[in-house]
Design an enzyme around this catalytic site. Structure first.
Site, PDB file in Angstrom:
ATOM      1  N   PHE A 264       2.454  10.235   2.199  1.00  0.00           N
ATOM      2  CA  PHE A 264       3.860  10.322   2.559  1.00  0.00           C
ATOM      3  C   PHE A 264       4.301   9.109   3.358  1.00  0.00           C
ATOM      4  O   PHE A 264       5.154   9.192   4.229  1.00  0.00           O
ATOM      5  CB  PHE A 264       4.151  11.610   3.354  1.00  0.00           C
ATOM      6  CG  PHE A 264       3.146  11.919   4.420  1.00  0.00           C
ATOM      7  CD1 PHE A 264       2.150  12.838   4.186  1.00  0.00           C
ATOM      8  CD2 PHE A 264       3.191  11.279   5.644  1.00  0.00           C
ATOM      9  CE1 PHE A 264       1.214  13.122   5.172  1.00  0.00           C
ATOM     10  CE2 PHE A 264       2.269  11.558   6.628  1.00  0.00           C
ATOM     11  CZ  PHE A 264       1.271  12.495   6.387  1.00  0.00           C
ATOM     12  N   GLY A 265       3.728   7.974   3.042  1.00  0.00           N
ATOM     13  CA  GLY A 265       4.105   6.743   3.711  1.00  0.00           C
ATOM     14  C   GLY A 265       3.669   5.539   2.910  1.00  0.00           C
ATOM     15  O   GLY A 265       2.962   5.659   1.907  1.00  0.00           O
TER      16      GLY A 265
ATOM     17  N   LYS B  44     -15.285   4.712   4.298  1.00  0.00           N
ATOM     18  CA  LYS B  44     -15.482   4.507   2.864  1.00  0.00           C
ATOM     19  C   LYS B  44     -14.889   3.144   2.517  1.00  0.00           C
ATOM     20  O   LYS B  44     -14.132   2.563   3.318  1.00  0.00           O
ATOM     21  CB  LYS B  44     -14.796   5.613   2.061  1.00  0.00           C
ATOM     22  CG  LYS B  44     -13.313   5.780   2.335  1.00  0.00           C
ATOM     23  CD  LYS B  44     -12.738   6.974   1.601  1.00  0.00           C
ATOM     24  CE  LYS B  44     -11.258   7.169   1.925  1.00  0.00           C
ATOM     25  NZ  LYS B  44     -10.690   8.340   1.242  1.00  0.00           N
TER      26      LYS B  44
ATOM     27  N   ASP C  98     -14.039   9.116   8.351  1.00  0.00           N
ATOM     28  CA  ASP C  98     -13.618   8.831   6.970  1.00  0.00           C
ATOM     29  C   ASP C  98     -13.949   7.395   6.583  1.00  0.00           C
ATOM     30  O   ASP C  98     -13.099   6.665   6.061  1.00  0.00           O
ATOM     31  CB  ASP C  98     -12.123   9.102   6.804  1.00  0.00           C
ATOM     32  CG  ASP C  98     -11.726   9.289   5.336  1.00  0.00           C
ATOM     33  OD1 ASP C  98     -12.625   9.558   4.511  1.00  0.00           O
ATOM     34  OD2 ASP C  98     -10.531   9.176   5.026  1.00  0.00           O
TER      35      ASP C  98
ATOM     36  N   ASN D 271     -11.258   2.310   3.229  1.00  0.00           N
ATOM     37  CA  ASN D 271     -10.821   2.194   4.626  1.00  0.00           C
ATOM     38  C   ASN D 271     -11.476   1.025   5.351  1.00  0.00           C
ATOM     39  O   ASN D 271     -11.518   1.000   6.580  1.00  0.00           O
ATOM     40  CB  ASN D 271     -11.101   3.495   5.373  1.00  0.00           C
ATOM     41  CG  ASN D 271     -10.197   4.627   4.923  1.00  0.00           C
ATOM     42  OD1 ASN D 271      -9.132   4.385   4.362  1.00  0.00           O
ATOM     43  ND2 ASN D 271     -10.623   5.860   5.151  1.00  0.00           N
TER      44      ASN D 271
ATOM     45  N   GLY E  44       0.821  -1.206   0.000  1.00  0.00           N
ATOM     46  CA  GLY E  44       0.000   0.000   0.000  1.00  0.00           C
ATOM     47  C   GLY E  44       0.846   1.243   0.000  1.00  0.00           C
ATOM     48  O   GLY E  44       2.039   1.212   0.288  1.00  0.00           O
ATOM     49  N   LYS E  45       0.196   2.379  -0.336  1.00  0.00           N
ATOM     50  CA  LYS E  45       0.918   3.636  -0.441  1.00  0.00           C
ATOM     51  C   LYS E  45      -0.003   4.782  -0.073  1.00  0.00           C
ATOM     52  O   LYS E  45      -1.178   4.790  -0.447  1.00  0.00           O
ATOM     53  CB  LYS E  45       1.432   3.810  -1.874  1.00  0.00           C
ATOM     54  CG  LYS E  45       2.176   5.109  -2.141  1.00  0.00           C
ATOM     55  CD  LYS E  45       2.574   5.179  -3.594  1.00  0.00           C
ATOM     56  CE  LYS E  45       3.235   6.518  -3.906  1.00  0.00           C
ATOM     57  NZ  LYS E  45       3.567   6.629  -5.346  1.00  0.00           N
TER      58      LYS E  45
ATOM     59  N   VAL F 255       2.807   0.999   3.190  1.00  0.00           N
ATOM     60  CA  VAL F 255       2.433  -0.135   4.038  1.00  0.00           C
ATOM     61  C   VAL F 255       3.083  -1.379   3.458  1.00  0.00           C
ATOM     62  O   VAL F 255       3.011  -1.629   2.253  1.00  0.00           O
ATOM     63  CB  VAL F 255       0.895  -0.319   4.088  1.00  0.00           C
ATOM     64  CG1 VAL F 255       0.548  -1.524   4.964  1.00  0.00           C
ATOM     65  CG2 VAL F 255       0.211   0.932   4.611  1.00  0.00           C
TER      66      VAL F 255
END
Length: 427
Positions: A33-34, A147, A145, A150, A29-30, A36
């Protein structure tokens, strides 16, 4: 002599958790600024998801308070249908969250692949997510948040809420800042007259409608059109709605997508809203005790023969990353840090779920944490038992407050994602 010099240093598993404790595996994952990636604990051999956030980018995007807020909220919660925190630590470049690993992918991935999901699958997911929301709201936390992106599935097909980056504690004072993903925002957020945890139930309704029918209930080509649709348009059903959803299912969707929060499902005070939702006829097939114990077989099982995430993340890590992640010893001198870097250094504290007592950093929540944890509420814990709860008050909040309010969510911290019409926080 050379062999002695090159001998690897032994890993201190009795000390604070750090990146040396983990084997770094594939990137899955992306974020802004980080990234996974999957990791394995070298001592226990258990697999986790490692979310890591670049400190410099975090400072540049003015998201330091959000990262600390997320870190503290995740220490507080523990529920079968939440992606729970296992470890937290930092090095000179990154802040790290080590989380429950979800190998089944997110619901956005499956929705795009399948188009829609059968009603019985959506009902199962909604029941699990409603259980998680009921728990969060009892803890005085709203997610803000919700959705499909998430909502993560484990390898068996159980749904879990993730990404607490803009979640906040709520009290009697209503929030007014616009935050979240626009297509899933409740009308009271867009009206800017104040809102509370009721917004999470609306967002759950939007997700459920989208999962059943393969489209969102309110749409618009521009942000203003979408705002008008969410605020004013009558809820409409697709022409084939009766083939995809029962009448009781539509009742639940309509109840969650009720603009009047006094009538919206899930919104009655003191948890009665969640209990009312549980009693609805649509959930009659659900044994809630078995569901919350993760004893029910999920009706949708992700295909473990395929990657349930975008494989380009791994390719990008291999080909384009100029500073690949690796464990590094910390620098001894930490005296010349900027104010933001010092804040992360001091407030993004280490956490180890096997050694440390869970606690809330928010004094107004101390009466909740001892009674609303997964173990004490009768829910099956989603992870091995943690030590007894620490009820000592810690009044140190971000910027010295008891909790972060919506003032950190001003217009400058929101960007428009033109690809999907979402308003997303920079963090």
């Amino acid at each position: 002599m050379g062999a002695v010099c090159c001998r690897p240093q032994p890993i201190d598993f009795d000390g604070d958790a750090n990146l040396f404790h983990f084997v770094l595996l594939r990137c899955v994952g992306k974020g802004a600024f980080g990234k996974v990636r999957v990791v394995q604990h070298k001592q226990t051999k258990e697999l986790y998801a490692l979310k890591y956030i670049n400190k410099a980018k975090c400072v540049k995007m003015k998201a330091v308070p959000n990262i600390i807020q997320e870190r503290r909220l995740l220490e507080e919660v523990d529920h079968p249908f939440i992606v729970n925190l296992r470890y937290a630590f930092q090095d000179d470049e990154n802040c790290f969250f080590v989380l429950d690993l979800m190998l089944g992918g997110d619901l956005r991935f499956h929705l795009e692949r399948l188009g829609s999901l059968p009603e019985e699958v959506v009902r199962f997911f909604v029941a699990q997510l409603a259980s998680g929301l009921g728990y969060l709201h009892e803890m005085g936390i709203m997610h803000r948040d919700i959705k499909p992106d998430n909502i993560l599935l484990d390898e068996r097909g159980n749904a879990h809420l993730t990404d607490f980056n803009i979640a906040v504690h709520f009290g009697e004072r209503k929030l007014t800042g616009v935050a979240g993903s626009m297509a899933y925002m409740a009308p009271e957020i867009l009206a800017k007259r104040g809102y509370t945890y009721h917004i999470d139930w609306w967002s759950l309704g939007v997700c459920a409608y989208e999962l059943v029918f393969g489209r969102r209930p309110f749409r618009g080509r521009t942000n203003s059109d979408l705002t008008y649709s969410i605020s004013k348009d009558q809820l409409k059903w697709p022409e084939d709605a009766e083939k995809k959803c029962s009448r009781t299912g539509m009742q639940v969707l309509r109840g969650l997508l009720e603009r009047d929060t006094s009538k919206r499902f899930g919104c009655k005070e003191n948890g009665e809203g969640f209990q009312e939702l549980r009693r609805h006829g649509w959930f009659k097939p659900i044994d809630w005790d078995a569901l919350e114990g993760k004893e029910l077989p999920p009706p949708f099982v992700p295909d473990q023969k395929k990657a349930n995430f975008d494989a380009s993340y791994e390719l990008e890590e291999l080909l384009l990353e100029d500073n690949p992640l690796k464990a590094k010893a910390r620098k001894a001198n930490q005296d010349n840090l900027s104010a933001e870097m010092r804040q992360m250094e001091d407030q993004f504290t280490s956490y180890d779920f096997k050694k440390m007592q869970r606690r809330s950093y928010y004094p107004h929540n101390q009466h909740l944490i001892s009674t609303a944890t997964a173990t004490s509420s009768g829910l099956a814990s989603s992870r091995p038992a943690t030590p007894a709860n620490d009820l000592k008050s810690d009044s140190i909040g971000i910027h010295g407050s008891d909790y972060v309010d919506d003032s950190i969510r001003d217009k400058d911290s929101i960007r428009l994602d033109r690809m999907n019409g979402d308003l997303k926080d920079q963090s």
